[in-house]
Write a protein that holds these residues in place. Structure first.
Motif, PDB file in Angstrom:
ATOM      1  N   THR A  41       0.853  -1.179   0.000  1.00 35.95           N
ATOM      2  CA  THR A  41       0.000   0.000   0.000  1.00 35.95           C
ATOM      3  C   THR A  41       0.891   1.233   0.000  1.00 35.95           C
ATOM      4  OG1 THR A  41      -0.067   0.018   2.405  1.00 35.95           O
ATOM      5  CG2 THR A  41      -1.825  -1.170   1.274  1.00 35.95           C
ATOM      6  N   LYS A  42       0.313   2.330  -0.381  1.00 34.62           N
ATOM      7  CA  LYS A  42       1.088   3.564  -0.347  1.00 34.62           C
ATOM      8  C   LYS A  42       1.385   3.901   1.107  1.00 34.62           C
ATOM      9  CE  LYS A  42      -0.740   5.555  -4.552  1.00 34.62           C
ATOM     10  NZ  LYS A  42      -1.431   6.684  -5.167  1.00 34.62           N
ATOM     11  N   SER A  43       2.628   4.149   1.379  1.00 32.55           N
ATOM     12  CA  SER A  43       2.994   4.479   2.755  1.00 32.55           C
ATOM     13  C   SER A  43       2.964   5.993   2.929  1.00 32.55           C
ATOM     14  CB  SER A  43       4.374   3.932   3.088  1.00 32.55           C
ATOM     15  OG  SER A  43       5.337   4.501   2.239  1.00 32.55           O
ATOM     16  N   ARG A  44       2.620   6.392   4.121  1.00 34.00           N
ATOM     17  CA  ARG A  44       2.595   7.827   4.389  1.00 34.00           C
ATOM     18  C   ARG A  44       4.019   8.297   4.655  1.00 34.00           C
ATOM     19  NH1 ARG A  44      -0.343   6.889  10.076  1.00 34.00           N
ATOM     20  NH2 ARG A  44       1.486   6.261  11.195  1.00 34.00           N
ATOM     21  N   PRO A  45       4.303   9.534   4.362  1.00 35.30           N
ATOM     22  CA  PRO A  45       5.665  10.029   4.589  1.00 35.30           C
ATOM     23  C   PRO A  45       5.986  10.052   6.081  1.00 35.30           C
ATOM     24  CG  PRO A  45       4.212  11.813   3.923  1.00 35.30           C
ATOM     25  CD  PRO A  45       3.432  10.543   3.799  1.00 35.30           C
ATOM     26  N   ARG A  46       7.207   9.726   6.399  1.00 37.07           N
ATOM     27  CA  ARG A  46       7.627   9.726   7.797  1.00 37.07           C
ATOM     28  C   ARG A  46       7.988  11.142   8.225  1.00 37.07           C
ATOM     29  NH1 ARG A  46      11.409   4.341   8.021  1.00 37.07           N
ATOM     30  NH2 ARG A  46       9.757   2.922   7.413  1.00 37.07           N
TER      31      ARG A  46
END
Length: 74
Positions: A41-46
């Protein structure tokens, strides 16, 4: 979709096509589930370090004091 390790090895080059058509693949060994393969899945930016520090609550007691007390108890 279930697939044995042998089938997985044989179809490794076609894996991308299979994953596009199937939401997940259960990999089995001797008929028992071993692993589940799902598309990423698209990961959110850290957040960066400064943002993480800003989210942490401030300690009432300095960390140096807490560490010293913990060491003295041992």
């Amino acid at each position: 979709m279930e697939m044995s390790i042998r089938e997985m090895r044989q179809q490794l080059t076609q894996l991308q096509t299979v994953l596009e058509k199937t939401p997940e693949i259960i990999i089995t060994r001797h008929g028992k589930p071993l692993a589940r393969l799902v598309p990423m899945t698209k990961s959110r930016p850290r957040p960066d370090h400064a943002k993480l520090r800003a989210l942490q609550p401030r300690l009432r007691i300095a960390s140096e004091t807490l560490i010293r007390a913990d060491r003295d108890e041992r």
